[in-house]
Design an enzyme around this catalytic site. Structure first.
Site, PDB file in Angstrom:
ATOM      1  N   ASP A 277       0.860  -1.191   0.000  1.00  0.00           N
ATOM      2  CA  ASP A 277       0.000   0.000   0.000  1.00  0.00           C
ATOM      3  C   ASP A 277       0.894   1.239   0.000  1.00  0.00           C
ATOM      4  O   ASP A 277       1.896   1.306   0.710  1.00  0.00           O
ATOM      5  CB  ASP A 277      -0.931  -0.006   1.220  1.00  0.00           C
ATOM      6  CG  ASP A 277      -2.063   0.995   1.074  1.00  0.00           C
ATOM      7  OD1 ASP A 277      -3.231   0.559   0.977  1.00  0.00           O
ATOM      8  OD2 ASP A 277      -1.797   2.233   1.070  1.00  0.00           O
ATOM      9  N   ILE A 278       0.512   2.234  -0.791  1.00  0.00           N
ATOM     10  CA  ILE A 278       1.328   3.439  -0.955  1.00  0.00           C
ATOM     11  C   ILE A 278       1.305   4.299   0.311  1.00  0.00           C
ATOM     12  O   ILE A 278       2.197   5.113   0.526  1.00  0.00           O
ATOM     13  CB  ILE A 278       0.834   4.241  -2.193  1.00  0.00           C
ATOM     14  CG1 ILE A 278       1.933   5.113  -2.757  1.00  0.00           C
ATOM     15  CG2 ILE A 278      -0.410   5.039  -1.895  1.00  0.00           C
ATOM     16  CD1 ILE A 278       1.608   5.669  -4.149  1.00  0.00           C
TER      17      ILE A 278
ATOM     18  N   ASN B 227     -12.852  -3.280   2.660  1.00  0.00           N
ATOM     19  CA  ASN B 227     -13.742  -2.120   2.660  1.00  0.00           C
ATOM     20  C   ASN B 227     -14.676  -2.210   1.455  1.00  0.00           C
ATOM     21  O   ASN B 227     -14.228  -2.486   0.334  1.00  0.00           O
ATOM     22  CB  ASN B 227     -12.933  -0.825   2.593  1.00  0.00           C
ATOM     23  CG  ASN B 227     -12.108  -0.593   3.842  1.00  0.00           C
ATOM     24  OD1 ASN B 227     -12.474  -1.036   4.921  1.00  0.00           O
ATOM     25  ND2 ASN B 227     -10.983   0.087   3.701  1.00  0.00           N
TER      26      ASN B 227
ATOM     27  N   GLY C  59     -15.909   2.713   3.445  1.00  0.00           N
ATOM     28  CA  GLY C  59     -14.615   3.387   3.321  1.00  0.00           C
ATOM     29  C   GLY C  59     -13.830   2.996   2.085  1.00  0.00           C
ATOM     30  O   GLY C  59     -12.627   3.245   2.010  1.00  0.00           O
ATOM     31  N   GLN C  60     -14.508   2.399   1.101  1.00  0.00           N
ATOM     32  CA  GLN C  60     -13.798   1.993  -0.120  1.00  0.00           C
ATOM     33  C   GLN C  60     -13.543   3.217  -1.004  1.00  0.00           C
ATOM     34  O   GLN C  60     -14.472   3.958  -1.322  1.00  0.00           O
ATOM     35  CB  GLN C  60     -14.627   0.955  -0.891  1.00  0.00           C
ATOM     36  CG  GLN C  60     -13.907   0.420  -2.124  1.00  0.00           C
ATOM     37  CD  GLN C  60     -14.710  -0.659  -2.845  1.00  0.00           C
ATOM     38  OE1 GLN C  60     -15.864  -0.933  -2.488  1.00  0.00           O
ATOM     39  NE2 GLN C  60     -14.116  -1.263  -3.850  1.00  0.00           N
TER      40      GLN C  60
ATOM     41  N   HIS D 267     -10.491  -5.300  -3.218  1.00  0.00           N
ATOM     42  CA  HIS D 267      -9.147  -5.577  -2.687  1.00  0.00           C
ATOM     43  C   HIS D 267      -9.217  -5.910  -1.216  1.00  0.00           C
ATOM     44  O   HIS D 267     -10.057  -5.390  -0.479  1.00  0.00           O
ATOM     45  CB  HIS D 267      -8.213  -4.381  -2.909  1.00  0.00           C
ATOM     46  CG  HIS D 267      -8.770  -3.075  -2.410  1.00  0.00           C
ATOM     47  ND1 HIS D 267      -9.693  -2.343  -3.130  1.00  0.00           N
ATOM     48  CD2 HIS D 267      -8.537  -2.383  -1.278  1.00  0.00           C
ATOM     49  CE1 HIS D 267     -10.001  -1.246  -2.451  1.00  0.00           C
ATOM     50  NE2 HIS D 267      -9.326  -1.253  -1.318  1.00  0.00           N
ATOM     51  N   LEU D 268      -8.319  -6.779  -0.794  1.00  0.00           N
ATOM     52  CA  LEU D 268      -8.129  -7.074   0.620  1.00  0.00           C
ATOM     53  C   LEU D 268      -6.941  -6.261   1.117  1.00  0.00           C
ATOM     54  O   LEU D 268      -5.915  -6.176   0.427  1.00  0.00           O
ATOM     55  CB  LEU D 268      -7.813  -8.556   0.853  1.00  0.00           C
ATOM     56  CG  LEU D 268      -8.786  -9.623   0.363  1.00  0.00           C
ATOM     57  CD1 LEU D 268      -8.319 -10.991   0.872  1.00  0.00           C
ATOM     58  CD2 LEU D 268     -10.189  -9.359   0.841  1.00  0.00           C
ATOM     59  N   HIS D 269      -7.082  -5.681   2.296  1.00  0.00           N
ATOM     60  CA  HIS D 269      -5.934  -5.105   2.994  1.00  0.00           C
ATOM     61  C   HIS D 269      -5.402  -6.168   3.944  1.00  0.00           C
ATOM     62  O   HIS D 269      -6.185  -6.782   4.688  1.00  0.00           O
ATOM     63  CB  HIS D 269      -6.347  -3.905   3.852  1.00  0.00           C
ATOM     64  CG  HIS D 269      -6.872  -2.722   3.101  1.00  0.00           C
ATOM     65  ND1 HIS D 269      -6.132  -1.579   2.904  1.00  0.00           N
ATOM     66  CD2 HIS D 269      -8.075  -2.495   2.521  1.00  0.00           C
ATOM     67  CE1 HIS D 269      -6.853  -0.691   2.234  1.00  0.00           C
ATOM     68  NE2 HIS D 269      -8.042  -1.218   1.992  1.00  0.00           N
TER      69      HIS D 269
END
Ligand code: AMP
Ligand code: ZN
Length: 113
Positions: free
Chosen positions: A29-30, A86, A92-93, A99-101
């Site tokens: 993640d950036i 999300n 909060g997407q 995608h999975l965090h």
């Protein structure tokens, strides 16, 4: 194509790869929210969990199993970690490619804000 994560998959936008197979891709993640913060995405575009159907069950299962495999490889399995999906605006997407965090490396608070 104006989906950010599809563009990452095409190599049009650089990412730090963590894992790749024929169904999915994982990258850093950036804007990491934990010492380890990885995003895991299906290669096939699905907007969000809202659009997923029963036909996506194998793919969704593969994403979860892959998240666990990456966590093991990064030795997060001893201390634990969190997998977050999300979904939609209230969820909060912000990027509309499912995608999975995978978050770990510190103790994470609950409940989320
Ligand atoms: P979400 O808010 O659940 O949709 O998560 C989107 C995530 O994508 C956020 O954690 C962002 O920091 C992350 N993100 C946005 N742009 C990039 C990028 N170019 N490379 C890696 N991660 C990104
Ligand atoms: Zn996409």
């Amino acid at each position: 194509m104006n989906c950010l994560f599809c563009r990452i998959l095409q190599g049009e936008i650089p990412a730090k790869p963590v894992f790749s197979d024929e169904l999915c891709f994982a990258f850093a993640d950036i804007q990491p929210q934990a010492p380890t913060h990885i995003l895991l995405i299906p290669r096939r575009h699905i907007d969000s969990l809202v659009q997923a159907t029963a036909e996506d069950a194998d793919l969704l299962g593969h994403l979860l199993a892959t998240a666990a495999q990456i966590a093991r490889q990064l030795q997060l399995d001893h201390g634990g970690y969190r997998v977050v999906l999300n979904t939609g605006d209230d969820g909060g997407q912000t990027v509309h490619h499912l995608h999975l965090h995978l978050l770990g490396g510190r103790s994470l608070a609950w409940p989320p804000g």
